[in-house]
Every structure is written in structure tokens, then in C-alpha cells.
Design an enzyme around this catalytic site. Structure first.
Site, PDB file in Angstrom:
ATOM      1  N   HIS A 135      30.178 -41.591  19.053  1.00 38.51           N
ATOM      2  CA  HIS A 135      31.476 -42.268  19.106  1.00 38.51           C
ATOM      3  C   HIS A 135      31.425 -43.538  18.268  1.00 38.51           C
ATOM      4  O   HIS A 135      30.348 -44.029  17.934  1.00 38.51           O
ATOM      5  CB  HIS A 135      31.843 -42.649  20.545  1.00 38.51           C
ATOM      6  CG  HIS A 135      32.367 -41.502  21.352  1.00 38.51           C
ATOM      7  ND1 HIS A 135      31.547 -40.634  22.031  1.00 38.51           N
ATOM      8  CD2 HIS A 135      33.640 -41.071  21.570  1.00 38.51           C
ATOM      9  CE1 HIS A 135      32.289 -39.724  22.642  1.00 38.51           C
ATOM     10  NE2 HIS A 135      33.556 -39.959  22.390  1.00 38.51           N
ATOM     11  N   LYS A 139      33.160 -48.363  21.516  1.00 38.03           N
ATOM     12  CA  LYS A 139      33.176 -47.677  22.809  1.00 38.03           C
ATOM     13  C   LYS A 139      32.256 -48.400  23.788  1.00 38.03           C
ATOM     14  O   LYS A 139      31.099 -48.678  23.475  1.00 38.03           O
ATOM     15  CB  LYS A 139      32.754 -46.210  22.640  1.00 38.03           C
ATOM     16  CG  LYS A 139      32.855 -45.438  23.954  1.00 38.03           C
ATOM     17  CD  LYS A 139      32.815 -43.939  23.742  1.00 38.03           C
ATOM     18  CE  LYS A 139      32.807 -43.201  25.063  1.00 38.03           C
ATOM     19  NZ  LYS A 139      34.006 -43.455  25.882  1.00 38.03           N
TER      20      LYS A 139
HETATM   21  N1  NAP Z   1      40.085 -39.461  28.358  1.00 41.05           N
HETATM   22  C1  NAP Z   1      40.234 -39.422  27.023  1.00 41.05           C
HETATM   23  O1  NAP Z   1      40.651 -38.393  26.450  1.00 41.05           O
HETATM   24  C2  NAP Z   1      39.892 -40.642  26.207  1.00 41.05           C
HETATM   25  C3  NAP Z   1      40.058 -40.643  24.823  1.00 41.05           C
HETATM   26  C4  NAP Z   1      39.809 -41.825  24.125  1.00 41.05           C
HETATM   27  C5  NAP Z   1      39.405 -42.974  24.810  1.00 41.05           C
HETATM   28  N2  NAP Z   1      39.224 -42.915  26.153  1.00 41.05           N
HETATM   29  C6  NAP Z   1      38.861 -44.105  26.956  1.00 41.05           C
HETATM   30  O2  NAP Z   1      40.039 -44.880  27.113  1.00 41.05           O
HETATM   31  C7  NAP Z   1      39.689 -46.263  27.282  1.00 41.05           C
HETATM   32  C8  NAP Z   1      40.515 -47.105  26.284  1.00 41.05           C
HETATM   33  O3  NAP Z   1      40.166 -46.768  24.971  1.00 41.05           O
HETATM   34  P1  NAP Z   1      40.845 -47.501  23.715  1.00 41.05           P
HETATM   35  O4  NAP Z   1      40.156 -46.929  22.539  1.00 41.05           O
HETATM   36  O5  NAP Z   1      42.331 -47.456  23.786  1.00 41.05           O
HETATM   37  O6  NAP Z   1      40.361 -49.024  23.959  1.00 41.05           O
HETATM   38  P2  NAP Z   1      40.938 -50.358  23.324  1.00 41.05           P
HETATM   39  O7  NAP Z   1      41.474 -50.109  21.960  1.00 41.05           O
HETATM   40  O8  NAP Z   1      39.864 -51.377  23.502  1.00 41.05           O
HETATM   41  O9  NAP Z   1      42.194 -50.752  24.260  1.00 41.05           O
HETATM   42  C9  NAP Z   1      42.048 -51.152  25.605  1.00 41.05           C
HETATM   43  C10 NAP Z   1      43.354 -51.782  26.065  1.00 41.05           C
HETATM   44  O10 NAP Z   1      43.221 -52.111  27.456  1.00 41.05           O
HETATM   45  C11 NAP Z   1      43.670 -53.456  27.640  1.00 41.05           C
HETATM   46  N3  NAP Z   1      42.991 -54.031  28.807  1.00 41.05           N
HETATM   47  C12 NAP Z   1      41.694 -54.389  28.942  1.00 41.05           C
HETATM   48  N4  NAP Z   1      41.472 -54.887  30.172  1.00 41.05           N
HETATM   49  C13 NAP Z   1      42.648 -54.845  30.822  1.00 41.05           C
HETATM   50  C14 NAP Z   1      43.057 -55.202  32.128  1.00 41.05           C
HETATM   51  N5  NAP Z   1      42.211 -55.744  33.013  1.00 41.05           N
HETATM   52  N6  NAP Z   1      44.332 -54.979  32.478  1.00 41.05           N
HETATM   53  C15 NAP Z   1      45.210 -54.463  31.591  1.00 41.05           C
HETATM   54  N7  NAP Z   1      44.883 -54.106  30.338  1.00 41.05           N
HETATM   55  C16 NAP Z   1      43.609 -54.295  29.959  1.00 41.05           C
HETATM   56  C17 NAP Z   1      43.315 -54.147  26.340  1.00 41.05           C
HETATM   57  O11 NAP Z   1      44.064 -55.333  26.231  1.00 41.05           O
HETATM   58  P3  NAP Z   1      43.838 -56.383  25.006  1.00 41.05           P
HETATM   59  O12 NAP Z   1      44.435 -55.700  23.825  1.00 41.05           O
HETATM   60  O13 NAP Z   1      44.616 -57.565  25.437  1.00 41.05           O
HETATM   61  O14 NAP Z   1      42.368 -56.603  24.928  1.00 41.05           O
HETATM   62  C18 NAP Z   1      43.713 -53.072  25.340  1.00 41.05           C
HETATM   63  O15 NAP Z   1      45.115 -53.101  25.113  1.00 41.05           O
HETATM   64  C19 NAP Z   1      38.179 -46.317  27.113  1.00 41.05           C
HETATM   65  O16 NAP Z   1      37.578 -46.259  28.389  1.00 41.05           O
HETATM   66  C20 NAP Z   1      37.861 -45.036  26.333  1.00 41.05           C
HETATM   67  O17 NAP Z   1      36.540 -44.574  26.576  1.00 41.05           O
HETATM   68  C21 NAP Z   1      39.457 -41.769  26.867  1.00 41.05           C
END
Ligand code: NAP
Length: 238
Positions: A135, A139
């Protein structure tokens, strides 16, 4: 359908694009800076909350939405120890909860192939097993939730292995999950059975985030208006 996006990072924004294309409305966008806006009143304007944040935040966010009586689709990985609590909460609140380590249709088909291959390999002890995942470098959790799901499926379908271990297996009842972090890789998973004679490998390679986002929106459409605990298998009918 009215959607609350809890987490508006890479996934939240990709989900918004697909949701708008499919005629849905986004009524709330939550990031760290405005998480105080995740009030029961604001949440109740949504039919479904889609949560993609980070492992440390997922439990609190999900419980908050379920307590407000809003159905939740959660894609955040790395908080497995609390998922059963969220499932129980959804049932007591008479709402819906669907958590998946991977929302892509391709990966969910890959999961079914993985289970079948593990069952076929039960009586083939010459084949050693390993899982590798790669990844992007941002991540937060390793190994990936998808790799852990693949490992759990192998353990459910094969008695000759008893556990997975990170990076290196100790003893014949264990197999390793090896995690790599490389710039700009959306997600690759490889399950390998290796003997002195030959290898069998199954590989899923995501080309971008669209498959995860599309699957999350399909899951939201599926849970809206329902109560209960669901899986991607239910959404895809596989
Ligand atoms: N299940 C699936 O198919 C799949 C696929 C891809 C990713 N994922 C998972 O999804 C998650 C997010 O991935 P991503 O790539 O979107 O991450 P990302 O780009 O880092 O985005 C995370 C978001 O969550 C917000 N956030 C962090 N802490 C928070 C809190 N306490 N309350 C509210 N919002 C909060 C962040 O806010 P800020 O912008 O203000 O920092 C940001 O907007 C990860 O765990 C990843 O492993 C899962």
C-alpha cells in the site's frame, strides 16, 4: 439518499464523487477540524453515514452515529477489536451497520476464491502459505485489514494452520503476512502457496480508489432504511 461523510480525506472525497454521480446528496462532511459538527441533530439529516477516518477515531465516530440512530457503512481498518461492540449497538438501536475491510467488488470475489483455494489446500501440507500486501506510504495500519481478512478466511477453511504472524512465521502452524509500503500504491494483495515443485498465487491489484468508493456507495444504498448487521457479501449477493 442523504449521506453524512465522516472523514473527508482521499476516500471521503472519492465517495462523494461517486455518490453525486448516482444522484445522492451529501449533507455533512466531517474532518478533524469540524468534528464538533457531528451532532445528533446534524447526523439525523442523513439516511446513512459513511465512515472512512483512521483506526484511533473509528470506534468513537461509529458509536456516535449509531447512537443517533443513523445507519453506518464503515471502511476504516485497524479497529477490529471494537467492531463487535458496534454490531451490538446497531442491533439495540434498531439501525444498520456494515463494516468491510475492502469494499471493492473485485476483492470480494477474490475473497471467495481465497476461501475455496484454502479448502483445496487443507490436505496439501507440502505447500507453505504466505500473504503479501503493498500500500501507499500514508497508510496507518499494517498489515492491511484486507490482508487480515484473507488470513482469517484461510484459518476458517484450513485446520493445518492455526494463526498468522506479522512478517515472519514461527513454527509450522503459522503463516506470515508481509506488508510493504511504497509511494502511490492503492492496494495489492497476494496469497501464495509454495512447494518445492511449484507455486500457486492469487493476486488482486487495485488500479485506483474508485472500486472502494463505488462499493461503499453501493453498501450505503443497500443499508439505507434497513436494520441489522450486514457484510459486502449481502450487498453483492455472492
Ligand atoms: N475498506 C476499504 O475498502 C478501504 C479502502 C481504502 C481505505 N480504507 C481505510 O479508510 C481509512 C481512511 O483512508 P483515507 O485514505 O481516506 O485516509 P485520509 O486521506 O488520511 O483521510 C482521513 C480523513 O479522516 C479525517 N479524520 C481523522 N480523524 C478524525 C476524527 N477523529 N474525526 C473525524 N474525522 C477524522 C481526516 O481529517 P483531516 O483531513 O482533518 O485530517 C481525513 O479527512 C483508512 O483506515 C484506510 O485504511 C479502507
Amino acid at each position: 439518499m442523504k449521506i453524512a461523510l465522516i472523514g473527508y480525506g482521499k476516500m471521503g472525497q472519492a465517495i462523494e464523487q461517486i455518490a453525486l454521480q448516482r444522484g445522492h446528496e451529501v449533507v455533512l462532511r466531517i474532518r478533524t477540524a469540524n468534528k464538533h459538527e457531528m451532532t445528533p441533530e446534524n447526523l439525523s439529516k442523513a439516511d446513512v453515514a459513511i465512515e472512512f477516518t483512521k483506526p484511533e477515531a473509528a470506534r468513537e465516530n461509529v458509536m456516535h452515529c449509531l447512537n443517533a440512530g443513523v445507519a453506518v457503512v464503515c471502511g476504516t481498518t485497524g479497529w477490529n477489536e471494537h467492531v463487535d461492540e458496534a454490531k451490538a449497538k446497531a442491533l439495540t438501536k434498531n439501525t444498520a451497520f456494515l463494516q468491510a475491510s475492502n469494499f471493492s467488488i473485485g476483492v470480494n470475489i477474490f475473497f471467495e476464491v481465497n476461501k475455496r483455494l484454502a479448502a483445496l489446500m487443507e490436505d496439501q501440507p507440502d505447500y507453505e502459505i504466505s500473504i503479501e500486501e503493498t500500500h501507499h506510504t500514508q497508510k496507518k495500519d499494517a498489515p492491511s485489514g484486507t490482508a487480515i481478512t484473507l488470513a482469517e478466511q484461510i484459518l476458517d477453511n484450513m485446520t493445518r494452520k492455526k494463526r498468522w504472524e506479522k512478517e515472519q512465521a514461527s513454527g509450522s502452524e503459522a503463516f506470515p503476512i508481509i506488508a510493504h509500503r511504497i509511494e502511490n500504491v492503492p492496494g495489492t494483495h497476494n496469497v501464495k502457496y509454495s512447494s518445492g515443485i511449484d507455486d500457486i498465487e492469487i493476486i488482486h491489484t487495485a488500479h485506483n480508489r474508485e472500486g472502494f468508493a463505488r462499493g461503499a456507495v453501493l453498501a450505503a444504498e443497500f443499508v439505507a432504511g434497513k436494520s441489522g448487521v450486514f457484510q459486502m457479501k449481502d450487498v453483492l449477493g455472492i
